[in-house]
Scaffold this active site. Sequence first.
Site: not given
Lengths: 311, 311
Positions: B207, B50, B269, B80, B176, B72, B75, B45
């Site tokens: 990092d 996330k 695909k 979403q 990340g 929140t 980026s 979804k």
Amino acid sequence: MHSGKVIAAKKIISSHIHRTPILRSRLLNKIANSQLFFKCESLQKAGAYKIRGATNAILNLTTEEREKGVVTHSSGNFAQALSLAANLLGIPAYIVMPSNAPKVKKAGVIEYGGHIIECEPTLEAREATAAEIVQTKKATFIHPSNDIDVIYGQGTACLELLEDHTGVDIIVCPVGGGGLIAGSCLAVNDMNLNCTVIGAEPFEVDDAYRSLISKQIETNQTTNTIADGLKTQLGDKNFPIILDHVDSIIRVTEEEIVDAMKLFWQYTKVIIEPSSAVTLAAVLREKLVFQDKKVGIILSGGNVDLQNLPF
Amino acid sequence: MHSGKVIAAKKIISSHIHRTPILRSRLLNKIANSQLFFKCESLQKAGAYKIRGATNAILNLTTEEREKGVVTHSSGNFAQALSLAANLLGIPAYIVMPSNAPKVKKAGVIEYGGHIIECEPTLEAREATAAEIVQTKKATFIHPSNDIDVIYGQGTACLELLEDHTGVDIIVCPVGGGGLIAGSCLAVNDMNLNCTVIGAEPFEVDDAYRSLISKQIETNQTTNTIADGLKTQLGDKNFPIILDHVDSIIRVTEEEIVDAMKLFWQYTKVIIEPSSAVTLAAVLREKLVFQDKKVGIILSGGNVDLQNLPF
């Protein structure tokens, strides 16, 4: 005469192919104002529904015929499909391809183990080259869309959709050579459901639309469409089935095809090719036809050249 | 202290999210010379993993806290995800976004019912703006990657992969902000499996690679990578987990990321974003590490801007 044949095809091919998922999208339903069920044959082996018909055709050959191999002419997906189906069943596949076929499709044929024989990009050249190979190799010619076992095999995609969602009111299917939509009609019949079949076709190659009106097989004078899988014409084996069962054919513009393709990629993250996107384009063009209906959409394949995207 | 928490998170969130499919590709296995199991969170979804952490964090709030909403800064994908999770659970979500965030991600937030508050594209501006909303709305701040309930939630993607394929030898995960890889480490622990966790990161924002060496949280001076989800740095809640459990981090070039992304699109695909493609890029860069191994790959999301593809 065709009764039960799609169900029979499903029985013999199902262990050789993927049962592809049926995708739903809340956001696309909202835009279309209907409930859409996308049968994702782009996630099928070799990236298209074509391996269904190819496998069914090969499995219906005698052992002796199989050993000599199979030959076809195809602008793309059927070439890859027959190569892979033959490879998986351990027999040779000879593929006659027009010299201007997309690179990605040629590479696919080689990757899947097919032998490419190039020819001029005309139907006449294709047929002559294929006939030559039938002669020299004693291989069996299998037509991409006008072979009855191919038609039964292609119908299994629609059959699986209807098994999962018996309440579907309308099936929407792209129309190219006519094998997929003819098979889908027979699948609806085999399931004995009250379900309409509607075709989707680019305005630029609306031979099937015109054929339904004139009741004879029409051809295209030009084929300026991005939907490269839909440039071919109907055949004498699939046309009677189409004439008997298809409710109507909706034509769409090139812009509508590209917009629908992009929308689908964006919302579902699944890649479909322009020849598949004609279906969603048709649903979005004629929203009133589909309003509040359950709509089964056959997405035929996902073989695009990522170096040449239209957006 | 974290034992059993990912399993617990899965129990409370599973009715709110998709159990995403695990894709296999014969051709990619051949190229990698290993057995790859792709956990496709691009089909989740809101197009990314996330929503797992976002949903778990909201469901762990008190009723009173929930009513005042959540805030929140993100980026992209977490913005979403929190919008949709909050929307589905009937509470408001306030999203602080840098003014230069991709259009497609802003549109996603609005579509999923979030309220966008724009700020300058610096970490300082984001944090200050979020703090202001916590003050005025009494909403609860939920960090995209350095919140322990978010970490447990993100771990459920890896948990599902390990439930389906207990024989996996190595998990490869993009790094990340560190929430996904920390959660994945805890999932391996919860399943009590002998399975290594390896991170994948662009050279341009390495990092986490440097943090593993120095044993303190390092930052990036520049963030010139196409993998826009991986520009953030580790946090004090996820870093200790990463330090304890992550075996190594493989760095990849921008070209390798784009090549891997294109390869995956072409063969499966399914659309993945550059931040996901770092994993496949890492596997293809260091083939000897993965040779003949069963490799579980967490593909984090599929939210790309189709108007700005790198190929």
